[in-house]
Design a protein around this motif. Sequence first.
Motif, mmCIF file in Angstrom:
data_model
loop_
_atom_site.group_PDB
_atom_site.id
_atom_site.type_symbol
_atom_site.label_atom_id
_atom_site.label_comp_id
_atom_site.label_asym_id
_atom_site.label_seq_id
_atom_site.Cartn_x
_atom_site.Cartn_y
_atom_site.Cartn_z
ATOM 1 N N PRO A 75 0.720 -1.239 -0.184
ATOM 2 C CA PRO A 75 0.250 -0.030 -0.020
ATOM 3 C C PRO A 75 0.749 1.340 -0.266
ATOM 4 N N PRO A 76 0.275 2.104 -0.451
ATOM 5 C CA PRO A 76 1.028 3.576 -0.527
ATOM 6 C C PRO A 76 1.536 4.000 0.735
ATOM 7 N N ALA A 77 0.674 3.909 1.756
ATOM 8 C CA ALA A 77 0.913 3.966 3.117
ATOM 9 C C ALA A 77 2.342 3.807 3.428
ATOM 10 N N ALA A 78 2.579 2.389 3.174
ATOM 11 C CA ALA A 78 3.857 1.758 3.518
ATOM 12 C C ALA A 78 5.341 2.387 2.990
ATOM 13 N N TRP A 83 9.511 6.857 3.071
ATOM 14 C CA TRP A 83 10.310 7.998 2.678
ATOM 15 C C TRP A 83 10.597 8.768 3.926
ATOM 16 N N GLN A 84 9.596 8.506 4.747
ATOM 17 C CA GLN A 84 9.893 9.584 6.031
ATOM 18 C C GLN A 84 11.122 8.994 6.750
ATOM 19 N N LEU A 113 3.652 11.693 -2.953
ATOM 20 C CA LEU A 113 2.679 11.572 -2.080
ATOM 21 C C LEU A 113 3.190 12.093 -0.705
ATOM 22 N N ALA A 114 4.333 11.518 -0.400
ATOM 23 C CA ALA A 114 4.752 11.888 1.180
ATOM 24 C C ALA A 114 4.957 13.380 1.394
ATOM 25 N N MET A 119 4.532 14.606 5.192
ATOM 26 C CA MET A 119 5.159 13.595 5.848
ATOM 27 C C MET A 119 6.784 13.814 5.727
ATOM 28 N N ILE A 120 7.312 14.407 4.618
ATOM 29 C CA ILE A 120 8.570 14.584 4.279
ATOM 30 C C ILE A 120 8.767 16.202 3.766
#
Length: 220
Positions: A75-78, A83-84, A113-114, A119-120
Amino acid sequence: MPSPVVSLPSGDTVVSADAESPPSPWAAMAVAHGAGAGYRHPFLVGFTRGMVAAGVATLRFNFPYVEAGRRMPGPPAAAVVTWQAAEATLRELHPDLPLWAVGKSYGGRMASLAAADGMIAPTGLVYLGYPLHPPGRPDKPRVDHLPRVTPPQLFVEGTNDPFVDPHEQLQQAVATCRDASVHWIEGGNHSFEVKGRRRPADEIGEQLAADVAGWMRTHA
């Protein structure tokens, strides 16, 4: 060298990474692989070699699905939390340098996305073959989040890449961004290979570094 520690619902996992640095770097970048390759793919090895020669420290890293031996991304969340973790590791290695996020295809899209979700917070993002849509499916664009990316963005794209055909669709997406531009590689496909010019993947990646470094200096 510290390795990125990724916090997943199943628990923390350490992903493999390689760090390289010139004697006196002026910037540092985390570099993510595409969907079908890991962090040691020759293209990325060559690209980071070229960036180190240009004075930029680099950190190549795996996503957890590759680390686990799977072929398909999770999943993209992973990928976003990976990236974080990569940004945190890079900041630990180079606390006084501006940090950049770079990704080949899928890896670049996950960086966007991040960044869009906060998130970054890199100085800028570079996409080496942004997968605007699946080949032959311009009706499935992956662009809605791009206007929310605050840092500057550079799209490095081959003119024969089916992921960005038609070109006008990418140009329209770039126009919606706060600060974005496209650098076209004439005749390049999604791997930046040019028909009639047989070159090793590491050489292809290395030759992109000078243009990327030049753009970074104008946005540092």
